[in-house]
Design a protein around this motif. Structure first.
Motif, PDB file in Angstrom:
ATOM      1  N   TYR A 158      26.006   9.228  20.144  1.00 58.13           N
ATOM      2  CA  TYR A 158      24.981   9.138  21.189  1.00 58.13           C
ATOM      3  C   TYR A 158      24.297  10.491  21.402  1.00 58.13           C
ATOM      4  O   TYR A 158      23.057  10.588  21.413  1.00 58.13           O
ATOM      5  CB  TYR A 158      25.640   8.648  22.475  1.00 58.13           C
ATOM      6  CG  TYR A 158      24.799   8.721  23.718  1.00 58.13           C
ATOM      7  CD1 TYR A 158      23.741   7.840  23.922  1.00 58.13           C
ATOM      8  CD2 TYR A 158      25.077   9.652  24.719  1.00 58.13           C
ATOM      9  CE1 TYR A 158      22.983   7.885  25.086  1.00 58.13           C
ATOM     10  CE2 TYR A 158      24.325   9.705  25.886  1.00 58.13           C
ATOM     11  CZ  TYR A 158      23.280   8.831  26.061  1.00 58.13           C
ATOM     12  OH  TYR A 158      22.537   8.880  27.206  1.00 58.13           O
ATOM     13  N   TYR A 159      25.090  11.549  21.561  1.00 58.62           N
ATOM     14  CA  TYR A 159      24.500  12.876  21.785  1.00 58.62           C
ATOM     15  C   TYR A 159      23.773  13.394  20.547  1.00 58.62           C
ATOM     16  O   TYR A 159      22.738  14.071  20.658  1.00 58.62           O
ATOM     17  CB  TYR A 159      25.588  13.863  22.216  1.00 58.62           C
ATOM     18  CG  TYR A 159      26.014  13.702  23.654  1.00 58.62           C
ATOM     19  CD1 TYR A 159      25.088  13.793  24.690  1.00 58.62           C
ATOM     20  CD2 TYR A 159      27.346  13.460  23.985  1.00 58.62           C
ATOM     21  CE1 TYR A 159      25.472  13.638  26.011  1.00 58.62           C
ATOM     22  CE2 TYR A 159      27.743  13.302  25.305  1.00 58.62           C
ATOM     23  CZ  TYR A 159      26.797  13.396  26.316  1.00 58.62           C
ATOM     24  OH  TYR A 159      27.186  13.240  27.616  1.00 58.62           O
ATOM     25  N   ALA A 160      24.300  13.074  19.359  1.00 60.29           N
ATOM     26  CA  ALA A 160      23.628  13.505  18.136  1.00 60.29           C
ATOM     27  C   ALA A 160      22.287  12.784  17.974  1.00 60.29           C
ATOM     28  O   ALA A 160      21.303  13.375  17.507  1.00 60.29           O
ATOM     29  CB  ALA A 160      24.526  13.235  16.934  1.00 60.29           C
ATOM     30  N   MET A 161      22.238  11.517  18.369  1.00 59.41           N
ATOM     31  CA  MET A 161      20.972  10.789  18.323  1.00 59.41           C
ATOM     32  C   MET A 161      19.963  11.399  19.294  1.00 59.41           C
ATOM     33  O   MET A 161      18.772  11.522  18.968  1.00 59.41           O
ATOM     34  CB  MET A 161      21.207   9.305  18.646  1.00 59.41           C
ATOM     35  CG  MET A 161      21.936   8.539  17.552  1.00 59.41           C
ATOM     36  SD  MET A 161      22.316   6.814  18.011  1.00 59.41           S
ATOM     37  CE  MET A 161      20.653   6.112  18.129  1.00 59.41           C
ATOM     38  N   GLN A 162      20.425  11.775  20.476  1.00 64.11           N
ATOM     39  CA  GLN A 162      19.544  12.454  21.429  1.00 64.11           C
ATOM     40  C   GLN A 162      18.965  13.723  20.809  1.00 64.11           C
ATOM     41  O   GLN A 162      17.758  13.978  20.885  1.00 64.11           O
ATOM     42  CB  GLN A 162      20.325  12.832  22.687  1.00 64.11           C
ATOM     43  CG  GLN A 162      20.503  11.740  23.701  1.00 64.11           C
ATOM     44  CD  GLN A 162      21.100  12.302  24.985  1.00 64.11           C
ATOM     45  OE1 GLN A 162      21.924  13.210  24.977  1.00 64.11           O
ATOM     46  NE2 GLN A 162      20.674  11.752  26.108  1.00 64.11           N
ATOM     47  N   ALA A 163      19.852  14.517  20.225  1.00 63.72           N
ATOM     48  CA  ALA A 163      19.414  15.790  19.641  1.00 63.72           C
ATOM     49  C   ALA A 163      18.429  15.558  18.503  1.00 63.72           C
ATOM     50  O   ALA A 163      17.432  16.288  18.373  1.00 63.72           O
ATOM     51  CB  ALA A 163      20.629  16.575  19.143  1.00 63.72           C
ATOM     52  N   ALA A 164      18.687  14.548  17.680  1.00 65.20           N
ATOM     53  CA  ALA A 164      17.783  14.249  16.569  1.00 65.20           C
ATOM     54  C   ALA A 164      16.410  13.824  17.081  1.00 65.20           C
ATOM     55  O   ALA A 164      15.373  14.241  16.554  1.00 65.20           O
ATOM     56  CB  ALA A 164      18.390  13.158  15.689  1.00 65.20           C
ATOM     57  N   ALA A 165      16.386  13.003  18.138  1.00 61.33           N
ATOM     58  CA  ALA A 165      15.108  12.579  18.711  1.00 61.33           C
ATOM     59  C   ALA A 165      14.337  13.758  19.284  1.00 61.33           C
ATOM     60  O   ALA A 165      13.118  13.882  19.092  1.00 61.33           O
ATOM     61  CB  ALA A 165      15.357  11.525  19.792  1.00 61.33           C
ATOM     62  N   GLU A 166      15.034  14.630  19.981  1.00 55.31           N
ATOM     63  CA  GLU A 166      14.395  15.774  20.626  1.00 55.31           C
ATOM     64  C   GLU A 166      13.854  16.781  19.618  1.00 55.31           C
ATOM     65  O   GLU A 166      12.869  17.486  19.894  1.00 55.31           O
ATOM     66  CB  GLU A 166      15.393  16.465  21.548  1.00 55.31           C
ATOM     67  CG  GLU A 166      15.762  15.634  22.773  1.00 55.31           C
ATOM     68  CD  GLU A 166      16.984  16.164  23.510  1.00 55.31           C
ATOM     69  OE1 GLU A 166      17.373  15.550  24.512  1.00 55.31           O
ATOM     70  OE2 GLU A 166      17.544  17.200  23.074  1.00 55.31           O
ATOM     71  N   ASN A 167      14.498  16.844  18.459  1.00 54.58           N
ATOM     72  CA  ASN A 167      14.127  17.865  17.472  1.00 54.58           C
ATOM     73  C   ASN A 167      13.419  17.292  16.248  1.00 54.58           C
ATOM     74  O   ASN A 167      13.224  18.005  15.257  1.00 54.58           O
ATOM     75  CB  ASN A 167      15.374  18.637  17.045  1.00 54.58           C
ATOM     76  CG  ASN A 167      15.945  19.498  18.158  1.00 54.58           C
ATOM     77  OD1 ASN A 167      15.472  20.608  18.395  1.00 54.58           O
ATOM     78  ND2 ASN A 167      16.946  18.979  18.855  1.00 54.58           N
ATOM     79  N   GLY A 168      13.023  16.029  16.308  1.00 54.36           N
ATOM     80  CA  GLY A 168      12.258  15.433  15.222  1.00 54.36           C
ATOM     81  C   GLY A 168      13.027  15.271  13.924  1.00 54.36           C
ATOM     82  O   GLY A 168      12.431  15.342  12.839  1.00 54.36           O
ATOM     83  N   LYS A 169      14.314  15.035  14.022  1.00 53.39           N
ATOM     84  CA  LYS A 169      15.136  14.845  12.825  1.00 53.39           C
ATOM     85  C   LYS A 169      15.388  13.358  12.584  1.00 53.39           C
ATOM     86  O   LYS A 169      15.469  12.565  13.526  1.00 53.39           O
ATOM     87  CB  LYS A 169      16.491  15.551  12.984  1.00 53.39           C
ATOM     88  CG  LYS A 169      16.403  17.010  13.422  1.00 53.39           C
ATOM     89  CD  LYS A 169      15.670  17.877  12.411  1.00 53.39           C
ATOM     90  CE  LYS A 169      15.622  19.331  12.878  1.00 53.39           C
ATOM     91  NZ  LYS A 169      14.916  20.211  11.915  1.00 53.39           N
ATOM     92  N   LYS A 170      15.507  12.987  11.342  1.00 57.54           N
ATOM     93  CA  LYS A 170      15.846  11.613  10.998  1.00 57.54           C
ATOM     94  C   LYS A 170      17.334  11.385  11.237  1.00 57.54           C
ATOM     95  O   LYS A 170      18.131  12.325  11.161  1.00 57.54           O
ATOM     96  CB  LYS A 170      15.475  11.332   9.550  1.00 57.54           C
ATOM     97  CG  LYS A 170      13.987  11.522   9.254  1.00 57.54           C
ATOM     98  CD  LYS A 170      13.696  11.410   7.783  1.00 57.54           C
ATOM     99  CE  LYS A 170      12.195  11.537   7.516  1.00 57.54           C
ATOM    100  NZ  LYS A 170      11.661  12.856   7.909  1.00 57.54           N
ATOM    101  N   PHE A 171      17.714  10.135  11.491  1.00 57.89           N
ATOM    102  CA  PHE A 171      19.106   9.815  11.780  1.00 57.89           C
ATOM    103  C   PHE A 171      19.480   8.543  11.037  1.00 57.89           C
ATOM    104  O   PHE A 171      18.805   7.513  11.170  1.00 57.89           O
ATOM    105  CB  PHE A 171      19.315   9.618  13.290  1.00 57.89           C
ATOM    106  CG  PHE A 171      20.748   9.725  13.731  1.00 57.89           C
ATOM    107  CD1 PHE A 171      21.281  10.943  14.130  1.00 57.89           C
ATOM    108  CD2 PHE A 171      21.573   8.611  13.742  1.00 57.89           C
ATOM    109  CE1 PHE A 171      22.603  11.045  14.533  1.00 57.89           C
ATOM    110  CE2 PHE A 171      22.889   8.698  14.149  1.00 57.89           C
ATOM    111  CZ  PHE A 171      23.417   9.918  14.552  1.00 57.89           C
ATOM    112  N   VAL A 172      20.549   8.623  10.267  1.00 58.24           N
ATOM    113  CA  VAL A 172      21.009   7.480   9.474  1.00 58.24           C
ATOM    114  C   VAL A 172      22.470   7.207   9.800  1.00 58.24           C
ATOM    115  O   VAL A 172      23.297   8.125   9.812  1.00 58.24           O
ATOM    116  CB  VAL A 172      20.849   7.740   7.964  1.00 58.24           C
ATOM    117  CG1 VAL A 172      21.408   6.563   7.160  1.00 58.24           C
ATOM    118  CG2 VAL A 172      19.389   7.969   7.612  1.00 58.24           C
TER     119      VAL A 172
END
Length: 388
Positions: free
Chosen positions: A142-156
């Motif tokens: 959950y927190y990693a997804m937040q960080a990815a969204a905030e920093n424009g990173k893709k998440f798989v």
């Protein structure tokens, strides 16, 4: 760098014919059906000891062997190798095999910082969950997804089946949110990590609606099917029996009752140094690979042996209600009331136990929230629906 369009990956792999000779994880399917994900530039992996193929090859070895540019390893509770005790501090380090930096996402740093993501284009999550709200690997996701969204990173997310595939227990209320309950889920959420990731984004939990998310499904498994883990997901869940009992027994962590940490059968026995609790005895000790500093270390505990008892179907209050009654301690049974409430998700459970309510009466208070949750859950399922 090859342009990486991961939004179509889910549809491409979701139609795979189910494995004829067993279950294949998302990692297995990714490796068998290479996609643009493997050419996504700099990859950070969120992994632990469970992140292996069906043949036992660790994700890091498998991806590096295919030329994937892994630049960082992010580790959840219990560490990259899964050997740290529950709650034990896990420090940043370097992996001695690959030389890659290992960044802990447990303790003060639960969410990757912009600096930690600076050298990453894509975050890849592959960790085995056990289907309980308070099992912290999904909090890390959950927190990693937040960080990815905030920093424009893709998440798989590389998906894996849920070995505790039930929907049961009270839905946590916002006042009880913590790292053992970061989202409005019941005790047993009945989702795979991939489905949960879809729910997090779809419901915009943590402002993740903008996240570029893909889920690589598993195959050969559907909701309602059993699933046995080959590798213990954490030090004190060594086998299928402990995993099945874990959602019901974890509540004891806020009470005077030991769940067998410091024995070779944790989460399969319950007791304390009080003879009225039962005739079965066990003595917790510091055990390598299990628990280094267990509750009641060196003291004889009296209670129950649940190793051969009938497995609960989902979540039950049977054990905690019985131990509460036999202890004769009243409200003092709850040695950490606030932690018990966070695990339960609502202080009303503890209050109902103290007031002498039956399990049926306590459960009646969950029904409305559980029905609402099931309606939301149904929107994000990938493997049919067999709510149990």
């Amino acid at each position: 760098m090859v342009k990486c369009a991961i939004t179509s990956v889910l549809l491409a792999i979701a139609v795979l014919v189910p494995a004829q000779n067993g279950i294949k994880t998302g990692l297995d399917n990714l490796l068998e059906h290479p996609s643009a994900i493997l050419k996504c530039g700099r990859v950070g992996v969120i992994v632990n000891q469970t992140s292996v193929t069906s043949d036992g090859v660790h994700l890091i070895d498998a991806l590096i062997g295919r030329g994937v540019n892994i630049t960082a390893i992010f580790a959840p509770e219990h560490g990259f190798r899964g050997t740290a005790d529950a709650g034990e501090h896990v420090s940043d380090s370097n992996d001695p095999v690959t030389g890659l930096p290992v960044i802990s996402l447990y303790g003060k740093n639960k969410k990757p910082s912009p600096e930690q993501l600076a050298g990453v284009d894509l975050l890849l999550f592959d960790i085995q969950d056990v289907g309980a709200r308070f099992y912290t690997y999904t909090s890390t996701m959950y927190y990693a997804m937040q960080a990815a969204a905030e920093n424009g990173k893709k998440f798989v997310v590389l998906d894996r089946p849920n070995p505790n595939d039930y929907v049961d227990g009270p839905v946590i209320i916002p006042s009880q949110y913590s790292f053992v309950g970061t989202m409005p889920l019941p005790v047993m959420h009945g989702l795979t990590v991939g489905e949960l990731a879809r729910m997090i984004k779809g419901e915009n939990w943590g402002n993740t609606a903008s996240l570029d998310l893909a889920v690589i499904p598993c195959s050969g498994w559907k909701h309602g099917d059993p699933y046995s883990l080959k590798i213990k997901p954490s030090p004190n869940l060594p086998d299928d029996r402990s995993i099945a009992l874990y959602p019901s027994l974890c509540l004891f962590e806020g009470t005077m009752i030991s769940v067998g940490r410091g024995t070779t059968y944790p989460f399969k026995v319950i007791g304390a140094p009080v003879k009225s609790l039962g005739n079965f005895t066990f003595t917790p000790e510091a055990l390598p690979g299990f628990d280094k500093n267990p509750m009641y270390k060196g003291r004889v505990c009296y209670g129950e042996d649940l190793r051969d008892a009938v497995s609960p179907r989902g979540f039950t209050l049977e054990y905690i209600l019985r131990m509460y009654r036999l202890s004769g301690k009243g409200a003092e049974f709850f040695t950490s009331p606030s932690f018990f409430d966070r695990l339960a998700g609502d202080p009303s459970m503890r209050q109902d136990i103290i007031s002498g309510k039956s399990e049926e009466e306590i459960r009646s208070g969950w029904n409305a929230g559980l029905s609402r949750y099931k309606a939301v859950r149904s929107k994000y399922l990938l493997y049919g629906d067999a709510v149990r």
